[in-house]
Write a protein that holds these residues in place. Sequence first.
Motif, PDB file in Angstrom:
ATOM      1  N   ARG A   1      98.734  20.153  34.972  1.00  0.00           N
ATOM      2  CA  ARG A   1      98.169  18.856  35.346  1.00  0.00           C
ATOM      3  C   ARG A   1      98.855  18.323  36.604  1.00  0.00           C
ATOM      4  N   LYS A   2     100.189  18.409  36.648  1.00  0.00           N
ATOM      5  CA  LYS A   2     100.935  17.946  37.837  1.00  0.00           C
ATOM      6  C   LYS A   2     100.461  18.659  39.097  1.00  0.00           C
TER       7      LYS A   2
ATOM      8  N   GLN B   1      96.889  17.630  40.100  1.00  0.00           N
ATOM      9  CA  GLN B   1      96.908  16.272  40.648  1.00  0.00           C
ATOM     10  C   GLN B   1      97.540  16.224  42.043  1.00  0.00           C
TER      11      GLN B   1
ATOM     12  N   SER C   1      95.255  17.733  47.451  1.00  0.00           N
ATOM     13  CA  SER C   1      94.784  16.647  48.308  1.00  0.00           C
ATOM     14  C   SER C   1      93.308  16.863  48.655  1.00  0.00           C
TER      15      SER C   1
ATOM     16  N   GLN D   1      87.840  15.360  41.554  1.00  0.00           N
ATOM     17  CA  GLN D   1      87.757  14.574  40.313  1.00  0.00           C
ATOM     18  C   GLN D   1      86.988  15.345  39.234  1.00  0.00           C
TER      19      GLN D   1
ATOM     20  N   LEU E   1      89.423  17.923  37.861  1.00  0.00           N
ATOM     21  CA  LEU E   1      90.399  17.307  36.956  1.00  0.00           C
ATOM     22  C   LEU E   1      89.754  16.981  35.602  1.00  0.00           C
TER      23      LEU E   1
ATOM     24  N   GLU F   1      90.752  18.610  31.883  1.00  0.00           N
ATOM     25  CA  GLU F   1      91.065  17.836  30.669  1.00  0.00           C
ATOM     26  C   GLU F   1      90.139  18.220  29.518  1.00  0.00           C
TER      27      GLU F   1
END
Length: 166
Positions: free
Chosen positions: A18-19, A22, A25, A79, A82, A86
């Motif tokens: 996840r890190k 995220q 860029s 997005q 991400l 999840e």
Amino acid sequence: MLIQYLTQEFEHEVSNTRKLLQAVSEKDIAYKPAAISWTMGELAQHIATIYYWYVGALTQDVYDLASDKLERGEASDLQATLALFEANVKKAREALSTLTPEKLDQEWTMKAGDRVVLGPLPRGMVTRGFLFNHIYHHRGELIVYLRATGNPVPGLYGPTYEESRR
């Protein structure tokens, strides 16, 4: 006990993944180090997709990629990637909870239609090699992409060089 360790490693490494995702860029989402390489967005999306494969690897004896359709969205949409990550982590966590010592010994095969892509292999090897290690491999690539584009790399197993210099 082994399943408990696998589950603990999974949860720890999900946080690290996840890190990294995220840290991607939007401005560098189209970066690729070579013509034959994926873009940073495609690589991030692939990492998110691997978590989806936990379901096929841990709950089916033969997993056919050709008959399994996953909606990924555009690789250029960070997005969406991400959100995909999840959602797939949730599915992977559920699949991982079905493991038993007996299931780790059962053979598993991945196919793409009539073609065998991987296996047959014991599911325990698939869990470590194809699922866990596959993600780690691509995370290493993503770190190289982040460094090459001047983006900060988050510490995964302690502080990065830059973090330790602050």
